[in-house]
Design a protein around this motif. Structure first.
Motif, PDB file in Angstrom:
ATOM      1  N   GLN A 221       4.661 -58.808  18.471  1.00 25.14           N
ATOM      2  CA  GLN A 221       3.846 -59.906  17.956  1.00 25.14           C
ATOM      3  C   GLN A 221       4.071 -60.025  16.455  1.00 25.14           C
ATOM      4  OE1 GLN A 221      -0.456 -59.443  18.283  1.00 25.14           O
ATOM      5  NE2 GLN A 221      -0.634 -61.643  18.631  1.00 25.14           N
TER       6      GLN A 221
ATOM      7  N   MET B   8       1.694 -65.761  25.036  1.00 26.60           N
ATOM      8  CA  MET B   8       2.811 -64.829  25.149  1.00 26.60           C
ATOM      9  C   MET B   8       3.964 -65.437  25.953  1.00 26.60           C
ATOM     10  SD  MET B   8       2.521 -61.001  26.623  1.00 26.60           S
ATOM     11  CE  MET B   8       2.630 -59.846  25.296  1.00 26.60           C
TER      12      MET B   8
ATOM     13  N   ALA C 224      10.529 -62.364  18.583  1.00 30.13           N
ATOM     14  CA  ALA C 224       9.140 -62.784  18.350  1.00 30.13           C
ATOM     15  C   ALA C 224       9.022 -63.537  17.026  1.00 30.13           C
ATOM     16  CB  ALA C 224       8.223 -61.561  18.343  1.00 30.13           C
TER      17      ALA C 224
ATOM     18  N   THR D   9       2.952 -61.773  12.996  1.00 32.53           N
ATOM     19  CA  THR D   9       1.866 -62.506  12.337  1.00 32.53           C
ATOM     20  C   THR D   9       2.437 -63.093  11.059  1.00 32.53           C
ATOM     21  OG1 THR D   9       0.341 -60.884  13.234  1.00 32.53           O
ATOM     22  CG2 THR D   9      -0.532 -62.335  11.541  1.00 32.53           C
TER      23      THR D   9
ATOM     24  N   ARG E 223       6.188 -66.433  18.504  1.00 29.79           N
ATOM     25  CA  ARG E 223       5.219 -66.235  19.593  1.00 29.79           C
ATOM     26  C   ARG E 223       5.284 -64.769  20.019  1.00 29.79           C
ATOM     27  NH1 ARG E 223       5.897 -70.860  24.174  1.00 29.79           N
ATOM     28  NH2 ARG E 223       4.512 -69.410  25.252  1.00 29.79           N
ATOM     29  N   PRO E 224       4.184 -64.239  20.537  1.00 27.81           N
ATOM     30  CA  PRO E 224       4.285 -62.895  21.101  1.00 27.81           C
ATOM     31  C   PRO E 224       5.216 -62.919  22.318  1.00 27.81           C
ATOM     32  CG  PRO E 224       1.995 -63.702  21.139  1.00 27.81           C
ATOM     33  CD  PRO E 224       2.852 -64.824  20.677  1.00 27.81           C
TER      34      PRO E 224
ATOM     35  N   LEU F  48      -1.137 -61.172  25.719  1.00 23.59           N
ATOM     36  CA  LEU F  48      -1.586 -61.748  24.453  1.00 23.59           C
ATOM     37  C   LEU F  48      -1.585 -63.267  24.589  1.00 23.59           C
ATOM     38  CD1 LEU F  48       0.596 -59.542  22.083  1.00 23.59           C
ATOM     39  CD2 LEU F  48      -1.868 -59.339  22.419  1.00 23.59           C
TER      40      LEU F  48
END
Lengths: 785, 201, 149, 279
Positions: free
Chosen positions: A203, A33, A268, A205, A273-274, A30
């Motif tokens: 991940q 990552m 995460a 968001t 961040r992923p 990703l």
């Protein structure tokens, strides 16, 4: 009979695998990552006085370093145990241990860095001040006086005790027995070693407060529930998506909720961040839950005519340092319930003590409690036959449950659904050419060669399991399954299953089921699994449950689709519903007696979506979701006959012939079924001959790599001669029984029985596994012959 | 293309993207090849170039970068898997200059200037390699994780001996571990690929 | 892991006894010993670097000697914390006189933790013996030199 | 698995390799002994000098009765070499038993003998064959080359350049018999035997053992017992029983010292019988 069920369809999942396009978690990449590496304890038992992460944090490329207390302060929950027994004592376990390490590999700190190499470098800079404590090992030995306590609050390192059976009937059988066969068995520790090391990625968001977790799990929905309900409550279930894409083998070891599945999403979100973590094989050895590890004190009561009347087993099961997710189930409910085997035994009593040691936690591993049951039973049966001077097949036959007594209620809870054990053994005997085999063995013995023949017959409970039953026995959830079918307006189908394939080929077999149930081309069906956003609910794959439970859920959904199509067709063809014929073979629906008055599946699908002309009260669209809660387990069985030769000089065992008959009821895809059987047999052979997770007295895992932990290789094996009998299960509409574990459950005792038979001149009745060449040579060398 | 086909293609491609959370590896970008290994100024990075699946490619790596990590992370060819850390399992097997090798036990700098084939480079013009086809036909895989390494080991075996006996195949698979299949169908697949190659020759 | 070795030393027992309690000599004969300092009576701290084949490891070790029975032997406990894991063990050194020579018997049990324990099984015992032999060869040489007589 | 950082230097000539070596630097040939240890960070060299590009160290040739094998020759090249198979099939057999095909395709004979793993196959057969290890400084008989656990006669900065093996002449047969560690495929015990026959009698023999002790050794007591014998089953068994006498048996998970000693005699019997039948 449909077009597909019962036929060999090549696997639809294979093109991606054979071209290197498998979607494993480790392959996930990703943007932006970061990588996580986890510091593991080198000690089996030690107090953590302090952890200094300053140097690691200061390193170039290191984003952050977290320790156990950070996670606790940050709101994570304790690792849950979701199968519990009455009055069991559950040790406290955190994703990263804050105060004390209790097994080699226990997680201590997590580094987040720009790449995997930097993350690994940073681990070397973390300074942990350990105060080393004495360790305790050994399933039974750990309960002794003066042993170090793994958890201060759990006395004698005993987490639980559990018993099942008819103790009075058992006692009576032994009082009246002509022969009592006794043996103490160590069913050794195994290390699953799925070829894909575990991996996890997450991940966050921030804008929508949604979390996605990719994990190598056999049951992503259970992980989603565990995270949002218990271990990571800051992410609510409706904002959490768990994806288990292609998973490279599980064998039980990927059922459980693991610390990394909590650490990665937690991290995460903190670093925004992923992140990704991929286990090294070394980490797999010291963190994947392990298998077996029982000490079993067993005795069997037999009358002089060769009738088994009683079985008494006192069992100690090493749980390791903590209780893994469903660990208490394995040596109790799922094991003792199979002590009846294929036989009518009136008096059975089994009792388990679940103990704690400074070793990696133990939980389900292919077979999970059932191989431990079949091993002790089939060893005792062989020993009894020998004591009575009976042929081992003849002795077994005498005690088999006759086919007209099914369904058969055993004294240890289970109601066996169906079986024809005599026919199965007949076929094994015939395929092996058993009489000829015995004659050849005699000839070989005359030449001084150590040739042995081993027989095994076993049954297992698969298709876990009726929700109320498993609930009553200690499971926190239900063991139903979910399936959904979405027919697209074009007539193509996407099916969603809560079962999870990690090698079993569900995308193929489930498509075969649906294609037949809907009368469509199998190529028009796509099966989706392993994503909690795409599949609404699921219980995952373990306990050989996918076809019998997951398959049935899809059958239920397909039935709903059919019902709607019939109603729609009746409306469009201006006929009564009762006059509508659903032509499975040709994928059309017509009016009885007027075959050209018909609608194809595709036409009906389009009509359902166009909505131009629907029966009164019918909504547009064509998708149905269903659940299936099995009424009973299914009871597959098998009979194996194996011939081995032992090298007198070195003690090495060579498997010369392997004949296997499996009865897993009706078969959806014979090729896939055979593949499951072959793989299962070889994994069981691994336990018999090679595999052993060894801990030394200080709790060090001394078989911590593939250099020392032996698994079967291609050149250890002959071509296995596999065949089937088919006794349909009345427990489900497909008539199927589980097949993923049956091979393992039977092959282990079959091979050991064969080797003991080969050593018949050396005054040996039992040998603990694995049957290494040195162990065998010691018997040959010391017993002289 | 009929409307029906267009619609179904759209439907199936739409779904595939949704399910394929892990993107397929893109083809390696052709880059200019560097003739010799050059050490960069900072002292820890090395520029290497090699031909991978017929395409020239190069990259900057640390000396310690394993070939498998270069292939997976730098070239984004993730078909080659890592299954162990002691050179036992063979999941990472690739073909380097015509020979099967374990890419987890080879430094990327050691492969400088070599010709590498990974599982992604085995099919030609969309046609499966006979071994890929045979693994599919014979059900030579289950979870698929050891499969790329097994197939590449099979390529190595058939490169050495186009008509191996069962015993030879089993012996020469000693560097590859499979936990799912019990090897039987893998052996059959290699036998079958040998036969089909022979038939075609 | 159990290690049992026996060495025959061409020196009188009293001299051997004095020598095996001499920290300066111990520092020289312990394989890879970079420094040895006395923390208190019969309690030492040693910095040791061990190399066996491709494996190099640095250990900070503590050595405690007890049950001192001149001139027939003592018990020792050793614990090392190192980059490749930890080691701990204990055992006995016994001296006996035989035909004017001194026989030194060494019997110890020890454990190694960490990566060496997990992947180095086949070599740990052999490596232990090798290090013991090295140490006593050094010891013999030092004794022969008369450096500590 | 990620090794520690190190500096990488590629040598294109032997002189350059020698000048870059020494100190904390390790030489890298195929890397199949070193890289696994580096991945586990058991080995953390500061510099690796890659000698794999040195053309002088490659190739197999025969010079009279001597087979010359360049240090960078891979195990699979030895196993499949016509020169080796014609002149000394036992060496090709032993090379074919090392590791697995992938390891044999990368691992080199020079790297293997320099590493001197006690469970490695080459040392056993090379000692039996009376091979010579040629280095940048000198030539050493194989039996003197392997001196201890991962220890050889190599000095600092010294590089193995070639292994010379006498071709087995008329009346002489050689064989290598190995008991595999079932997991790692290393030799638990490997015995190489060279038997020279005259009529039905064993004129002379050499026996090399690997895996059993902390380094490969010559089983001289067994050699003496076999020499002059009729090479019958009893004579072979009697000699084989003395094979373990030459070394202190190692003990590990795969075999106790006692079992190893026993395997020594079994593998020796097999190797001797095979060698005698080839003589």
């Amino acid at each position: 009979m449909g077009n597909y069920i019962g036929k060999n369809e090549k696997r639809v999942e294979d093109p991606r695998f054979i071209q290197g396009k498998g979607r494993y978690v480790a392959n996930l990449s990703l943007p932006d990552m970061a990588y996580v590496a986890i510091l593991r304890s080198p000690h089996a038992h030690a107090k953590i006085n302090s952890i200094n992460t300053d140097a690691a944090k200061a390193m170039d490329g290191v984003i952050d370093v977290f320790v156990g207390q950070d996670l606790i302060d940050g709101g994570v929950g304790q690792m849950p145990v979701i199968w519990q027994l009455p009055e069991n004592k559950v040790p406290v376990r955190w994703p990263l241990t804050p105060d004390k390490v209790r097994h080699v590999g226990d997680s201590v700190a997590a580094v987040v860095a720009e790449d995997a190499y930097i993350a690994r470098d940073a681990l070397d800079l973390i300074k942990v001040d350990y105060e080393i404590l004495p360790a305790t090992t050994g399933a039974e030995a750990t309960t002794g006086d003066g042993k170090p306590l793994v958890h201060d609050e759990i006395e004698n390192n005993i987490s639980y005790t559990w018993g099942l059976g008819d103790k009075d009937a058992c006692d009576k059988a032994f009082e009246e027995a002509d022969h009592v066969i006794e043996v103490d068995i160590e069913n050794q520790r195994l290390i699953p070693n799925a070829m894909e090391p575990r991996a996890c990625a997450a991940q966050w968001t921030a804008s929508t407060e949604e979390m996605t977790v990719w994990t190598t799990s056999q049951n992503p929905h259970i992980i989603r529930f565990g995270l949002s309900a218990v271990t990571l409550p800051e992410i609510p279930e409706h904002k959490l998506r768990v994806i288990s894409p292609d998973v490279g083998g599980g064998f039980g070891s990927k059922i459980f909720h693991y610390p990394e599945e909590i650490i990665l999403p937690w991290v995460a979100k903190r670093v925004n961040r992923p992140v990704k973590w991929v286990a090294t094989r070394s980490e797999s050895f010291m963190t994947d839950s392990q298998g077996r590890d029982h000490v079993q004190h067993c005795k069997m009561a037999v009358t002089k005519d060769g009738t088994i009347t009683g079985l008494h087993v006192e069992l100690y099961a090493d749980m390791g340092a903590y209780l893994s997710s469903i660990a208490p189930l394995i040596p109790t409910v799922i094991c003792i319930t199979l002590f009846s085997g294929l036989y009518k035994i009136p008096g059975i009593w089994g009792h388990t003590t679940g103990t704690l040691t400074n070793t990696v936690p133990v939980d389900a591993y292919r077979g999970a409690g059932r191989p431990e049951a079949s091993f002790l039973l089939e060893r005792l049966v062989d020993m009894a036959a020998k004591e009575l001077g009976m042929d081992p097949i003849e002795f077994r036959r005498k005690n088999f449950i006759p086919k007209d007594e099914f369904p058969y209620q055993t004294p240890v809870a289970f109601l066996y659904d169906s079986g024809d054990y005599h026919a199965m053994m007949d076929k094994a005997e015939e395929n092996a050419g058993y009489a000829e085999m015995r004659k050849n063995q005699e000839d070989a013995r005359k030449e001084g060669r150590l040739v042995g023949i081993g027989v095994c017959g076993a049954v297992e409970a698969s298709g876990y399991g009726p929700a109320a039953t498993v609930g009553a026995l200690g499971f926190y959830g239900g063991m139903w399954e979910h399936g959904a079918i979405r027919v697209h307006p074009t007539g193509r189908v996407t099916a969603f299953t809560g079962s999870h394939s990690h090698g079993q080929g569900h995308e193929t077999t489930f498509a075969q089921i649906i294609a037949d149930k809907l009368g469509i081309d199998v190529a028009d069906v796509d099966v989706v699994h392993g994503d909690t956003d795409l599949v609404t609910q699921g219980m995952g794959t373990y306990g050989s449950r996918s076809a019998a439970v997951g398959g049935e859920a899809l059958v239920n959904a397909a039935t709903e689709i059919r019902n709607k199509l019939v109603e729609l067709a009746a409306h469009l063809l201006e006929a009564s519903v009762d006059d509508i014929v659903y032509d499975d073979e040709n994928g059309k629906v017509y009016v009885k007696g007027v075959e050209d008055k018909a609608k194809t599946f595709g036409e009906l699908a389009f009509a359902a979506y166009s909505g131009h002309s629907l029966p009164e009260g019918m909504d547009p669209g064509l998708e149905e979701a269903a659940y299936y809660n099995p009424g009973n387990f299914t009871f597959p069985c098998s009979a194996h006959i194996v011939q081995v030769e032992v090298d007198k000089d070195t003690g090495e065992t060579t498997i010369q012939r392997y004949v296997a008959i499996e009865d897993c009821g009706n078969v959806i895809n014979p090729m896939i079924v055979e593949g499951q059987i072959l793989g299962g047999i070889v994994q069981g052979i691994g336990q018999a001959l090679f595999e052993h997770g060894i801990y030394d007295e200080s709790g060090q895992l001394v078989t911590g790599s593939m250099l020392d932990y032996t698994m079967p290789r291609a050149d250890n094996l002959p071509m296995i001669e596999s065949d089937r009998t088919e006794t349909p299960s009345p427990s489900n509409s497909l008539g199927v029984k589980g097949v993923g574990e049956m091979g393992t459950i039977s092959s282990t005792p079959a091979v050991v029985n064969a080797v003991v038979d080969a050593l018949t001149d050396y005054d040996v009745t039992h040998i603990d596994m694995p049957l290494t060449s040195e162990k065998i040579w010691n018997i040959i060398n010391s017993n002289g012959g | 293309m009929s409307l029906w086909e267009k619609i179904t293609n759209f439907l199936s491609s739409g779904y595939t993207e949704q399910a394929a959370a892990v993107p397929d590896a893109p083809e390696a970008e052709p880059e200019t090849s560097n003739d010799s290994l050059s050490r960069k100024e900072n002292g820890m990075s090395y520029t290497i170039s090699m031909t991978v699946n017929g395409t020239a490619c190069s990259g900057d790596v640390e000396a310690r970068t394993l070939l498998v990590d270069f292939v997976r992370d730098h070239l984004e060819l993730t078909g080659t898997n890592v299954g162990c850390d002691t050179s036992q399992c063979g999941s990472c097997t690739i073909i380097m200059d015509g020979k099967s090798v374990k890419s987890c036990t080879t430094l990327a700098v050691q492969a400088d200037g070599s010709d590498v084939t990974t599982i992604e480079g085995l099919a030609t013009n969309g046609d499966l390699h006979p071994l890929q086809q045979a693994f599919w036909d014979e059900h030579g895989l289950q979870c698929g994780f050891c499969t790329p390494g097994m197939i590449m080991a099979g390529v190595g075996i058939l490169n050495e001996n186009p008509d191996p006996s069962e015993e030879t195949i089993r012996h020469n698979l000693e560097g590859n571990i499979c936990r799912c299949t019990g090897y039987q169908n893998i052996v059959k697949a290699i036998q079958s690929a040998a036969q089909s190659t022979k038939g075609a020759a | 892991m159990k290690l049992e070795r026996e060495y025959c030393i061409d020196q009188p027992i009293d001299l051997v006894w004095d020598s095996i309690l001499n920290p300066d000599l111990l520092a020289e004969i312990l394989p890879g010993c970079k420094s040895l300092t006395a923390l208190s009576d019969n309690h030492y701290k040693a910095e040791i670097e061990i190399k066996v084949g491709p494996v190099k490891g640095a250990y900070t070790s503590e050595l405690t000697i007890s049950d001192i029975r001149p001139p027939s032997g003592y018990h020792f406990e050793v614990r090392g914390i190192g980059t490749k894991g930890h080691m701990s063990g204990g055992g006995d050194i016994a001296l006996t006189e035989k035909d004017g020579l001194t026989v030194l018997s060494f019997c110890a049990e020890g454990n190694v933790s960490g990566i060496l324990a997990r992947v180095g099984q086949r070599l740990i015992e052999a490596a232990g013996k090798k290090l013991m032999d090295q140490g006593f060869n050094n010891f013999q040489e030092k004794m022969a030199e008369g450096a500590y007589a | 698995m990620q090794p520690s950082k190190f500096e990488y230097r590629k040598a294109s000539t032997l002189d350059e390799a020698v000048s870059l070596g020494g100190g904390e630097a390790d030489y890298l040939a195929g890397g199949h002994s070193l890289i696994p240890a580096m991945k586990l960070r058991l080995s953390e060299p500061s510099t690796l000098v890659d000698i794999s590009g040195i053309g002088d160290l490659k190739g197999i040739s025969r010079d009279g009765d001597t087979i010359k094998i360049g240090a960078l020759t891979t195990h699979s090249e030895v196993a499949s070499s016509g020169v080796v198979n014609d002149g000394c099939a036992a060496l090709a057999d032993a090379a074919g038993m090392i590791g697995d095909p992938q390891v044999r395709n990368r691992g080199t004979i020079g790297g293997n003998v320099a590493h001197a793993d006690p469970a490695s196959d080459y040392p056993g057969i090379l000692v039996a064959l009376g091979a010579t290890i040629v280095t940048t400084g000198r030539s050493t008989a194989a039996e003197d080359f392997f001196t201890g656990l991962f220890e050889t006669a190599l000095g600092e900065g010294e590089i193995v350049t070639e292994v010379q093996v006498p071709a087995t002449g008329d009346g002489t047969g050689a064989a290598y018999s190995k008991f595999f560690n079932p997991a790692s495929r290393y030799a638990v015990v490997g015995v190489g035997a060279v038997v020279t026959k005259s009529g039905g009698t064993c004129e002379s023999c050499r026996i090399g053992v690997t895996g059993a002790s902390d380094h490969a050794y010559r089983a001289t007591a067994a050699e003496e017992a076999l020499s002059g014998s009729d090479l019958g089953d009893e004579a072979i068994a009697a000699a084989a029983a003395k094979v373990a006498d030459g070394g202190e048996m190692m003990s590990d998970l795969s075999a106790s010292a006692q079992y190893r000693a026993h395997l020594c005699s079994v593998m020796a019997s097999r190797a001797i019988s095979e060698a005698a039948s080839r003589a």
